[in-house]
Design an enzyme around this catalytic site. Structure first.
Site, PDB file in Angstrom:
ATOM      1  N   THR A 192      37.064  47.194  47.644  1.00  0.00           N
ATOM      2  CA  THR A 192      37.559  46.496  46.448  1.00  0.00           C
ATOM      3  C   THR A 192      36.477  45.558  45.938  1.00  0.00           C
ATOM      4  OG1 THR A 192      39.856  46.603  47.159  1.00  0.00           O
ATOM      5  CG2 THR A 192      39.335  44.904  45.575  1.00  0.00           C
ATOM      6  N   PHE A 194      35.570  42.261  43.980  1.00  0.00           N
ATOM      7  CA  PHE A 194      36.134  40.975  43.565  1.00  0.00           C
ATOM      8  C   PHE A 194      35.151  40.276  42.631  1.00  0.00           C
ATOM      9  CE2 PHE A 194      39.774  40.114  46.432  1.00  0.00           C
ATOM     10  CZ  PHE A 194      39.637  41.175  47.324  1.00  0.00           C
TER      11      PHE A 194
END
Ligand code: PEP
Ligand code: MN
Length: 638
Positions: A192, A194
């Site tokens: 992921t 960020f």
């Protein structure tokens, strides 16, 4: 890889470390957000929701926040992107400073000794559950949504069932769970991305991240091909038509490429130089950050000095003579305007005059007279400084430094008042565009003074019937571009007393945060701007019309006139209420609905209780009377 995550655990704050950087993330300790938050040596601070993270960032409780943008399996993390967009649109001024990619291994974890065959349900954050939909389906496990991955581990640890959590191994171990499957992600190499966000720290804006606000989805097609950017689509709603986050293309380029007229590019990276040319949308925050201080998306600036408070819903009335002529003159006028509810006292001691032989002001001596009047009536002083060498000495006595229209682009003076430690009232030049006006405000703010008020005082047009033309359109055009309070000066715009009240009311209704009005008790003998001065009685009428609060020093006859005006307004409002209630009654009868509705009545009572705190009996009586009158008027039976 697991070790890598574990190794990047938050560091304990340590005494010889430099001031710690608090980085907020959504979730519990052990969540993937915590790893992102610690990536640059920050101290992770957990929050229950993305909204709470944004609130803390807005209030300065944390220095930075991390938000998941994009996941390798499922793409856009809408749970984070939507609150982020709406916070920015509400005025939170954020910049994107860096990106961190966090490897994600979704461990299926349960209480020690739970056989995998017994696990029927798995809890996690919805974004994590989306990343393992297929694997869970294949295992016959039903997903259960909760607020966080590490939070899910805690829930399972405290629960008596054979349910599982989907979280990092680290979170599972922290809660004493067994990891049944190391990674249930639907794809290998899950990760992921960020983004790290800071508030209004424009110098650090490094990541080209923007979102598009548009009602048209087609406006956003092919932007990835055209710009090479990553598109993160959102569903959008009519109230929140944010359709797309764009990572990797700068705002100016998006602006140039976005095909539809109604696309608003809101950048958290570099400013879009031409964004200010977009037609501002009603009620939306500015899309521009080309002037990072004056036009940054921020909550409204409130300037406060004693009873003077302006901006963010607070309204102000600055009143007094054009110039301070004598100790007696300024004292008399100060008392008059204070009694009418003015919240600041104006008066020029250095006067910029077109004719060099005209009265130039009594200078520092007059500042003493002005200060004495200000002390007497307890109103702060607004006075003009014309030269750099006046700034320090004037700032010792004056509460607000005014920059006159003729000096709006005197950049040395703007810098000097910006360093004086006093709020600044910045008049718009008679020949200045709104952009130049904002640019002037930027000078003051860049020199250190954030409490700047923008004052529209009329611009020079071809129209000779007024001294200037009050540009309310320009004032309104600036509104969505800046968080600074807007003041209107009807006196210098009109140049004639008979038009001042009309212009003042127009500006007030248009939403000016405050007014500055010239008042003189003997205009015929005034040394400056005599034609535009209101006499105190007319100023009182204006103050009454604008609903200012008089004080007990106002003569009784004037106070009575004040209350009479309120009674008149009240009676008119009662009549309007009865008229509209009758229309509502007719509409209900046409659609076969009962005219009287106890729920509505309760709501009306609440409105009155709120408006009349501590006077419940009065509120009830008023509502009773209104209902009774409506009944009688519409011949409604009990
Ligand atoms: C004033 O406020 O008296 C004045 C000189 O205003 P402006 O600079 O707007 O002309
Ligand atoms: Mn004047």
């Amino acid at each position: 890889m697991l070790r890598e995550i574990a190794d990047r655990e938050p560091r304990e704050a340590n005494a010889d470390a430099p001031a710690e950087l608090k980085v907020g993330y959504q979730g519990e300790p052990g969540a993937f957000g915590e790893v992102a938050a610690a990536a640059h040596g920050g101290v992770p601070v957990p929050f229950a929701s993305f909204e709470k993270v944004l609130e803390a960032l807005g209030q300065g409780a944390i220095d930075e926040a991390v938000f998941p943008l994009e996941n390798a399996v499922v793409g856009a993390i809408t749970e984070a992107l939507e609150p982020l967009a709406s916070a920015v649109l509400r005025g939170l001024d954020l910049v994107a400073t860096s990106l961190t990619s966090v490897p994600v291994r979704l461990a299926l974890s349960a209480k020690q000794g739970t056989p995998i065959g017994d696990v029927k349900r798995a809890w996690s954050h919805p974004a994590a559950l989306r990343q393992c939909t297929q694997r869970l389906a294949a295992l016959g496990i039903e997903p259960v949504v909760c607020y966080d991955t590490a939070g899910a581990a805690k829930i399972i640890a405290a629960d008596a069932s054979t349910d599982a959590a989907i979280c990092s191994r680290h979170a599972a171990e922290m809660s004493g769970l067994d990891v049944l499957i190391e990674d249930v992600s639907d794809r290998d190499q899950n990760s992921t991305r960020f983004v790290h966000l800071r508030q209004a720290d424009h110098a650090r804006a490094r990541v080209p991240l923007a979102f598009l606000r548009t009602s048209s989805m087609t406006a956003t097609t092919r932007l990835d091909v055209l710009t090479g950017a990553t598109l993160l689509p959102l569903a959008g709603t009519p109230e929140h038509p944010v359709r797309m986050w764009v990572l990797g293309a700068d705002a100016a380029r998006l602006q140039a490429l976005a095909p539809a007229r109604d696309v608003q590019v809101v950048s958290l990276g570099q400013p879009a130089p031409h964004a200010s040319r977009l037609p501002p949308k009603e009620g939306t925050a500015p899309a521009v950050k080309s002037l990072p201080h004056a036009t940054a998306r921020k909550p409204a600036t409130v300037v406060e000095v004693g009873p003077f408070k302006v901006g963010g819903g607070h309204r102000a009335m600055i009143a007094g003579p054009c110039s301070v002529e004598s100790p007696e003159q300024v004292m008399r006028i100060a008392k008059e305007v204070a009694a009418c509810g003015a919240t600041a006292l104006r008066g020029g001691v250095f006067k910029p005059r077109t004719n060099p032989y005209a009265f130039q002001g009594h200078g520092y001596e007059a500042l003493e007279w002005l200060a004495a009047a200000s002390r007497e009536v307890k109103l702060p002083i607004v006075t003009e400084v014309m030269a750099v060498d006046q700034v320090q000495q004037v700032a010792q006595k004056a509460d607000v430094l005014q920059i006159g229209a003729r000096n709006m682009q005197n950049f040395d003076l703007l810098r000097a008042v910006g360093r004086a430690g006093r709020p600044v009232l910045l008049k718009r030049g008679a020949g200045a565009t709104t952009d130049e006006w904002l640019g002037a405000a930027e000078y003051v703010m860049a020199s250190g003074e954030s409490r700047v008020m923008l004052c529209e005082r009329g611009i020079r047009t071809f129209e000779p019937s007024t001294r200037n033309t009050l540009d309310l359109g320009g004032m309104l055009a600036v509104r969505p571009l800046t968080h600074l309070p807007l003041i209107a000066d009807p006196s210098h715009a009109a140049g004639r007393a008979d038009l001042v009240e009309g212009l003042a009311r127009a500006a007030w209704s248009a939403g000016a945060d405050g007014l500055i009005v010239e008042v003189h008790d003997d205009p015929a003998r005034a040394l400056c701007d005599n034609e535009q001065a209101l006499v105190p009685a007319r100023f009182a009428e204006l103050a009454r019309a604008l609903a200012l609060e008089p004080n007990a020093h106002l003569p009784l006859a004037q106070l009575r006139a004040w209350v009479d005006a309120i009674d008149h307004d009240l009676a008119e409002l009662v009549k309007r209420r009865l008229d509209v209630a009758r229309v509502i009654g007719d509409s209900k009868r046409q659609t076969g609905r009962a005219v009287l509705d106890p729920k509505r009545e309760a709501a009306v009572r609440r409105t009155y209780y709120e408006a009349l705190p501590g006077a419940k009996q009065l509120a009830d009586k008023l509502v009773d009377l209104l209902i009774e009158a409506a009944r009688a008027q519409q011949s409604i039976e009990e």
